[in-house]
Design a protein around this motif. Sequence first.
Motif, mmCIF file in Angstrom:
data_model
loop_
_atom_site.group_PDB
_atom_site.id
_atom_site.type_symbol
_atom_site.label_atom_id
_atom_site.label_comp_id
_atom_site.label_asym_id
_atom_site.label_seq_id
_atom_site.Cartn_x
_atom_site.Cartn_y
_atom_site.Cartn_z
ATOM 1 N N ARG A 1 3.092 -15.855 -7.425
ATOM 2 C CA ARG A 1 2.395 -15.030 -6.435
ATOM 3 C C ARG A 1 2.120 -15.887 -5.215
ATOM 4 O O ARG A 1 1.711 -17.040 -5.340
ATOM 5 C CB ARG A 1 1.081 -14.503 -6.999
ATOM 6 C CG ARG A 1 1.291 -13.541 -8.160
ATOM 7 C CD ARG A 1 -0.002 -13.048 -8.689
ATOM 8 N NE ARG A 1 -0.612 -12.170 -7.676
ATOM 9 C CZ ARG A 1 -1.778 -11.569 -7.834
ATOM 10 N NH1 ARG A 1 -2.472 -11.755 -8.926
ATOM 11 N NH2 ARG A 1 -2.253 -10.787 -6.898
ATOM 12 N N SER A 2 2.334 -15.322 -4.045
ATOM 13 C CA SER A 2 2.070 -16.033 -2.800
ATOM 14 C C SER A 2 0.798 -15.504 -2.166
ATOM 15 O O SER A 2 0.581 -14.289 -2.099
ATOM 16 C CB SER A 2 3.239 -15.857 -1.829
ATOM 17 O OG SER A 2 4.371 -16.488 -2.335
ATOM 18 N N TYR A 3 -0.030 -16.424 -1.716
ATOM 19 C CA TYR A 3 -1.253 -16.099 -1.010
ATOM 20 C C TYR A 3 -1.129 -16.639 0.415
ATOM 21 O O TYR A 3 -0.130 -17.248 0.772
ATOM 22 C CB TYR A 3 -2.458 -16.699 -1.735
ATOM 23 C CG TYR A 3 -2.620 -16.171 -3.142
ATOM 24 C CD1 TYR A 3 -3.260 -14.966 -3.391
ATOM 25 C CD2 TYR A 3 -2.104 -16.867 -4.230
ATOM 26 C CE1 TYR A 3 -3.399 -14.463 -4.682
ATOM 27 C CE2 TYR A 3 -2.242 -16.383 -5.522
ATOM 28 C CZ TYR A 3 -2.891 -15.184 -5.736
ATOM 29 O OH TYR A 3 -3.029 -14.699 -7.006
ATOM 30 N N ASP A 4 -2.147 -16.447 1.214
ATOM 31 C CA ASP A 4 -2.097 -16.902 2.611
ATOM 32 C C ASP A 4 -1.860 -18.405 2.727
ATOM 33 O O ASP A 4 -1.089 -18.853 3.564
ATOM 34 C CB ASP A 4 -3.396 -16.540 3.343
ATOM 35 C CG ASP A 4 -3.521 -15.044 3.577
ATOM 36 O OD1 ASP A 4 -2.484 -14.354 3.583
ATOM 37 O OD2 ASP A 4 -4.663 -14.565 3.743
ATOM 38 N N THR A 5 -2.527 -19.173 1.889
ATOM 39 C CA THR A 5 -2.469 -20.624 2.055
ATOM 40 C C THR A 5 -1.761 -21.369 0.928
ATOM 41 O O THR A 5 -1.586 -22.576 1.017
ATOM 42 C CB THR A 5 -3.902 -21.184 2.190
ATOM 43 O OG1 THR A 5 -4.650 -20.794 1.041
ATOM 44 C CG2 THR A 5 -4.571 -20.667 3.456
ATOM 45 N N TYR A 6 -1.380 -20.686 -0.147
ATOM 46 C CA TYR A 6 -0.722 -21.380 -1.251
ATOM 47 C C TYR A 6 0.073 -20.388 -2.105
ATOM 48 O O TYR A 6 -0.049 -19.179 -1.974
ATOM 49 C CB TYR A 6 -1.743 -22.131 -2.119
ATOM 50 C CG TYR A 6 -2.678 -21.237 -2.896
ATOM 51 C CD1 TYR A 6 -2.421 -20.926 -4.226
ATOM 52 C CD2 TYR A 6 -3.820 -20.692 -2.299
ATOM 53 C CE1 TYR A 6 -3.276 -20.110 -4.951
ATOM 54 C CE2 TYR A 6 -4.678 -19.876 -3.012
ATOM 55 C CZ TYR A 6 -4.402 -19.587 -4.334
ATOM 56 O OH TYR A 6 -5.241 -18.780 -5.039
ATOM 57 N N THR A 7 0.889 -20.948 -2.994
ATOM 58 C CA THR A 7 1.670 -20.174 -3.950
ATOM 59 C C THR A 7 1.255 -20.598 -5.347
ATOM 60 O O THR A 7 1.086 -21.788 -5.614
ATOM 61 C CB THR A 7 3.177 -20.422 -3.743
ATOM 62 O OG1 THR A 7 3.524 -20.050 -2.414
ATOM 63 C CG2 THR A 7 4.011 -19.632 -4.719
#
Length: 140
Positions: A87-93
């Motif tokens: 899952r990818s988030y704004d600041t990290y995966t």
Amino acid sequence: MKTKAVLLAILAGMLLLNACVGVKNMGAFDPSIPQDAQCLLEIRNSLGVILFNDQPVDWSPNSSQNRVTIYLPPGNHTFSVRYYKTRSYDTYTETRQITTNIAGTEFAPGGRYRIFRQSMFLSSKVKIKDVTPKEKEPRN
């Protein structure tokens, strides 16, 4: 015109990559059973079987294969399957390892079966499907 050339180059690259990706054949789980009485299991979509009937196994593709095949004896079988979900988030995966169990599934002699993830993006549902070719009805 440039767009068509780029699209054709991408398509050619994808076809070449697909041709290079192969099948990891694990052979027979129990070689003492005649091959025509065994069942073929195909494992797809970067799934790896880690338990077969509560016995540890390592039926996982490697970097050059996208499928694993193995011949199994007929009967009722259970599997534990491992895969990774990213899952990818704004600041990290974030990547998580997920293990799911598939309860007893009846394998018929000479049958063909496939373990796969129903949807790689929307669902985590892992299934076994009977893909044994069906005999065609004769036409009158």
